[in-house]
Design a protein around this motif. Structure first.
Motif, PDB file in Angstrom:
ATOM      1  N   GLN A  52       0.909  -1.055   0.120  1.00 34.06           N
ATOM      2  CA  GLN A  52       0.065  -0.088  -0.099  1.00 34.06           C
ATOM      3  C   GLN A  52       0.751   1.292  -0.001  1.00 34.06           C
ATOM      4  N   LYS A  53       1.946   1.416   0.465  1.00 32.09           N
ATOM      5  CA  LYS A  53       3.015   2.332   0.786  1.00 32.09           C
ATOM      6  C   LYS A  53       3.990   2.337  -0.340  1.00 32.09           C
ATOM      7  N   LEU A  54       4.112   1.186  -0.979  1.00 30.88           N
ATOM      8  CA  LEU A  54       5.316   1.275  -2.006  1.00 30.88           C
ATOM      9  C   LEU A  54       5.089   0.919  -3.376  1.00 30.88           C
ATOM     10  N   LYS A  55       3.602   0.746  -3.653  1.00 32.42           N
ATOM     11  CA  LYS A  55       3.501   0.337  -5.028  1.00 32.42           C
ATOM     12  C   LYS A  55       3.475   1.414  -5.933  1.00 32.42           C
ATOM     13  N   GLU A  56       3.692   2.770  -5.824  1.00 28.27           N
ATOM     14  CA  GLU A  56       3.883   3.770  -6.611  1.00 28.27           C
ATOM     15  C   GLU A  56       5.268   4.112  -7.055  1.00 28.27           C
ATOM     16  N   PHE A  57       6.104   3.578  -6.330  1.00 25.83           N
ATOM     17  CA  PHE A  57       7.520   3.812  -6.377  1.00 25.83           C
ATOM     18  C   PHE A  57       8.076   2.837  -7.530  1.00 25.83           C
ATOM     19  N   GLN A  58       8.707   3.649  -8.634  1.00 25.93           N
ATOM     20  CA  GLN A  58       9.362   2.927  -9.552  1.00 25.93           C
ATOM     21  C   GLN A  58      10.417   1.945  -9.256  1.00 25.93           C
ATOM     22  N   GLU A  59      11.273   2.514  -8.296  1.00 24.80           N
ATOM     23  CA  GLU A  59      12.367   1.536  -7.768  1.00 24.80           C
ATOM     24  C   GLU A  59      11.898   0.463  -7.114  1.00 24.80           C
ATOM     25  N   PHE A  60      10.883   0.465  -6.282  1.00 20.92           N
ATOM     26  CA  PHE A  60      10.292  -0.842  -5.767  1.00 20.92           C
ATOM     27  C   PHE A  60       9.948  -1.676  -7.061  1.00 20.92           C
ATOM     28  N   LYS A  61       9.038  -1.498  -7.962  1.00 23.80           N
ATOM     29  CA  LYS A  61       8.651  -1.907  -9.129  1.00 23.80           C
ATOM     30  C   LYS A  61       9.691  -2.755 -10.008  1.00 23.80           C
ATOM     31  N   ASN A  62      10.841  -1.940  -9.943  1.00 21.65           N
ATOM     32  CA  ASN A  62      12.143  -2.453 -10.667  1.00 21.65           C
ATOM     33  C   ASN A  62      12.761  -3.573  -9.838  1.00 21.65           C
ATOM     34  N   ASP A  63      12.681  -3.433  -8.576  1.00 22.84           N
ATOM     35  CA  ASP A  63      13.292  -4.534  -7.690  1.00 22.84           C
ATOM     36  C   ASP A  63      12.452  -5.825  -7.890  1.00 22.84           C
ATOM     37  N   VAL A  64      11.128  -5.555  -7.646  1.00 24.28           N
ATOM     38  CA  VAL A  64      10.201  -6.786  -7.668  1.00 24.28           C
ATOM     39  C   VAL A  64      10.440  -7.499  -9.246  1.00 24.28           C
ATOM     40  N   SER A  65      10.399  -6.797  -9.975  1.00 20.80           N
ATOM     41  CA  SER A  65      10.582  -7.403 -11.519  1.00 20.80           C
ATOM     42  C   SER A  65      12.076  -8.269 -11.547  1.00 20.80           C
ATOM     43  N   GLN A  66      13.042  -7.639 -10.991  1.00 18.39           N
ATOM     44  CA  GLN A  66      14.355  -8.348 -11.111  1.00 18.39           C
ATOM     45  C   GLN A  66      14.205  -9.393 -10.299  1.00 18.39           C
ATOM     46  N   LEU A  67      13.609  -9.544  -9.299  1.00 15.32           N
ATOM     47  CA  LEU A  67      13.649 -10.686  -8.541  1.00 15.32           C
ATOM     48  C   LEU A  67      12.650 -11.765  -9.132  1.00 15.32           C
ATOM     49  N   LEU A  68      11.613 -11.538  -9.742  1.00 15.14           N
ATOM     50  CA  LEU A  68      10.509 -12.435 -10.327  1.00 15.14           C
ATOM     51  C   LEU A  68      11.241 -13.058 -11.503  1.00 15.14           C
ATOM     52  N   GLU A  69      12.100 -12.239 -12.334  1.00 16.36           N
ATOM     53  CA  GLU A  69      12.619 -12.642 -13.507  1.00 16.36           C
ATOM     54  C   GLU A  69      14.130 -13.447 -13.428  1.00 16.36           C
ATOM     55  N   ASN A  70      14.593 -13.408 -12.102  1.00 17.02           N
ATOM     56  CA  ASN A  70      15.901 -13.799 -11.760  1.00 17.02           C
ATOM     57  C   ASN A  70      15.729 -15.200 -11.754  1.00 17.02           C
ATOM     58  N   VAL A  71      16.545 -15.858 -12.722  1.00 12.92           N
ATOM     59  CA  VAL A  71      16.697 -17.393 -13.044  1.00 12.92           C
ATOM     60  C   VAL A  71      17.550 -18.124 -11.508  1.00 12.92           C
ATOM     61  N   GLU A  72      18.408 -17.369 -11.056  1.00 12.20           N
ATOM     62  CA  GLU A  72      19.115 -17.942 -10.064  1.00 12.20           C
ATOM     63  C   GLU A  72      18.511 -18.002  -8.729  1.00 12.20           C
ATOM     64  N   ILE A  73      17.400 -17.264  -8.603  1.00 12.00           N
ATOM     65  CA  ILE A  73      16.854 -17.412  -7.144  1.00 12.00           C
ATOM     66  C   ILE A  73      15.365 -17.990  -7.420  1.00 12.00           C
ATOM     67  N   LEU A  74      15.198 -19.107  -6.694  1.00  7.37           N
ATOM     68  CA  LEU A  74      14.007 -20.115  -6.617  1.00  7.37           C
ATOM     69  C   LEU A  74      12.886 -19.218  -5.941  1.00  7.37           C
ATOM     70  N   LYS A  75      11.735 -19.094  -6.516  1.00  9.11           N
ATOM     71  CA  LYS A  75      10.548 -18.498  -5.721  1.00  9.11           C
ATOM     72  C   LYS A  75       9.650 -19.712  -5.289  1.00  9.11           C
ATOM     73  N   ILE A  76       9.657 -19.735  -4.033  1.00 12.40           N
ATOM     74  CA  ILE A  76       8.517 -20.952  -3.552  1.00 12.40           C
ATOM     75  C   ILE A  76       7.383 -20.546  -2.908  1.00 12.40           C
ATOM     76  N   GLY A  77       6.282 -21.544  -3.205  1.00 16.83           N
ATOM     77  CA  GLY A  77       5.313 -21.132  -2.324  1.00 16.83           C
ATOM     78  C   GLY A  77       4.126 -21.854  -2.682  1.00 16.83           C
ATOM     79  N   LEU A  78       2.832 -21.795  -2.321  1.00 14.51           N
ATOM     80  CA  LEU A  78       1.877 -22.590  -2.343  1.00 14.51           C
ATOM     81  C   LEU A  78       0.680 -21.744  -3.177  1.00 14.51           C
ATOM     82  N   SER A  79       0.093 -22.009  -4.053  1.00 15.60           N
ATOM     83  CA  SER A  79      -0.847 -21.336  -5.003  1.00 15.60           C
ATOM     84  C   SER A  79       0.071 -20.018  -5.331  1.00 15.60           C
TER      85      SER A  79
END
Length: 513
Positions: free
Chosen positions: A379-406
């Motif tokens: 709610q407080k970070l969603k408008e910051f472009q820096e935050f969007k860039n960091d999230v994008s880099q994490l999601l696209e990073n093939v070296e870091i496994l993203k683990i969860g359910l659903s």
């Protein structure tokens, strides 16, 4: 090939050809036609081809001469509507050659009420019947649907004939009076109309929602969940007061200063009298006893039953809330980007009703590393472009496994809510699929089930539906949110130790946008 052979049998069926010849040339055989279609279920294309074939056998003049009679007999004998569609398609293609307007004065118009809604507009246009079937006729027919409570037919009629919006408003008003607010909301949503124009429907939905909450949750949880929706909280208090929970309702009203929001004058007067009398406020246990542990432990004293963050080596000071771009934020991403695997989870709120103006909101995303959990306040970070860039880099990073359910749902919510474009999320591990393969379980299990299977303690789900917009978050909420991400990572590590090869095979990719 089997299916094609079966279609050929129908396609060249002499019985069908004979029936069609009787229908077109003699205005007879309608009951036979109806029975044949019911038994053999020929497709639209097959009927259409046969129809054309019979016409090509020197039957076009007979067809044109008998057209009105054929049409009336099809309706009278209730022959399946697929045949009407075939007929209309042919007429549309050959309209100029057939001079259909000549039938407009022959009485064909009288059949319009026997047509289904989706056929009527086509019928009026084909035979140029606008002058005979007036707007007044259409309005009255629409009103007949409404009066007979045939709301679906009325809605389709409104859409198909493009009637004035006042007709739709009449329909919604009647549905509200008929306690059919849920379906009315579906119609409003389908046409993307503004819910604010239909306050009665909104009110009925909100009251229905609060009645459901009262039946499912204790009063103190309902208060916490509804704190950001004043109208819902007011309806809840009115309903709770009426059903014998007077002190609880009055406590909520006093705490949230709602007395002037009570809509019923007599009820408001009675409540004001109670508040001035011997009323003693009941505190909300969620805020009174809040601690960094599963809520069940301080609400119902279920000690030793539930998993804790500390069970996996995560003390409270290793759970970090990140809500602005500062050094804390930079340290969090440095820790995340140095990891080879992270637990990923998302907390959100969904609309309380179908017509909730706010819609779906991602409130919190939790990312667990091997020794910290970072709770990002969307709610407080969603408008910051820096935050969007960091999230994008994490999601696209093939070296870091993203683990969860659903996990794919959570990742889609993240991407859509942050409005990230053309993103390919790499190295996803879906725990429910891994568990199914690794343990031979026929079902896709929940994180709570899988956690208890491996760690022999329950995963608290008490705060699943808590108020994730509330700030500051309660300590029990923070514990709950962090533990879901931790549990995902710890389950993965356990699975990996058991059979790393299977887990590696389940690595997935998700493309969005």
């Amino acid at each position: 090939m089997q299916q094609n052979a079966e279609e050929e049998d129908v396609f060249y069926d002499e019985e069908f050809i004979h029936i069609m010849q009787k229908v077109i040339g003699e205005c007879d055989g309608f009951e036979e036609l109806k029975k044949y279609i019911a038994i053999n279920k020929p497709s639209f294309n097959l009927i259409n081809t046969q129809f054309q074939k019979v016409l090509d056998q020197n039957n076009k003049e007979k067809f044109e001469f008998n057209l009105q009679k054929i049409f009336e007999e099809l309706l009278k004998n209730n022959v399946q509507r697929v045949f009407i569609r075939v007929l209309f398609q042919y007429l549309k293609k050959n309209k100029d050659q057939m001079n259909l307007k000549q039938l407009s004065n022959s009485g064909i118009a009288k059949n319009w009420k026997n047509l289904q809604v989706q056929e009527l507009q086509e019928f009026i246009e084909l035979f140029e019947l606008k002058a005979q079937i007036t707007d007044e006729n259409l309005f009255q027919h629409f009103q007949d649907f409404v009066n007979k409570k045939k709301f679906q037919d009325a809605f389709q009629f409104y859409q198909a004939l493009q009637l004035p919006q006042k007709c739709f408003d009449t329909l919604i008003e009647q549905m509200g009076n008929n306690h059919d607010a849920g379906r009315a909301a579906d119609f409003i949503m389908k046409l993307d109309y503004n819910p604010a124009n239909y306050p009665k429907i909104v009110e009925r939905l909100e009251k229905s929602c609060t009645r459901y909450l009262q039946s499912e949750y204790p009063w103190f949880k309902c208060e916490e969940m509804l704190m950001f929706s004043k109208s819902l909280l007011v309806y809840y208090c009115e309903d709770a007061y009426f059903h014998g929970k007077k002190n609880e309702a009055l406590s909520i009203i006093k705490r949230n200063n709602l007395i002037n929001e009570i809509k019923k004058p007599n009820l408001k007067e009675e409540m004001e009298k109670d508040l001035k009398g011997q009323f003693e406020e009941i505190p909300n246990v969620l805020f009174l006893k809040d601690e960094f542990k599963p809520a069940e432990e301080f609400i119902s004293d279920e000690i030793g039953v539930y998993l804790h963050c500390k069970d996996f080596g995560y003390p409270e000071n290793h759970i970090v809330i990140v809500d602005k771009i500062d050094q804390n934020y930079l340290d969090a991403w440095k820790c995340i980007n140095q990891s080879n695997a992270v637990g990923y989870d998302c907390e959100h709120i969904t609309p309380w009703t179908k017509l909730d103006y706010q819609g779906f909101k991602v409130c919190l995303v939790q990312i667990a590393t091997s020794n910290h959990v970072f709770l990002f306040d969307y709610q407080k970070l969603k408008e910051f472009q820096e935050f969007k860039n960091d999230v994008s880099q994490l999601l696209e990073n093939v070296e870091i496994l993203k683990i969860g359910l659903s996990l794919k749902d959570d990742l889609k919510h993240t991407v859509n809510y942050l409005k990230l474009n053309n993103i390919i999320i790499r190295s996803i591990i879906e725990l429910s699929t891994c568990f199914k393969v690794l343990e031979g379980d026929p079902k896709l299990r929940s994180l709570a089930y899988i956690s208890e299977f491996y760690f022999k303690k329950k995963l608290s789900k008490y705060d699943t539906c808590s108020n994730w917009e509330y700030r500051p978050l309660r300590k029990a909420q923070i514990h709950y949110a962090a533990l879901d991400a931790i549990a995902s990572l710890q389950v993965f590590q356990t699975m990996k130790e058991k059979n790393n090869q299977i887990i590696e095979q389940e690595k997935d990719v998700l493309s969005i946008g």
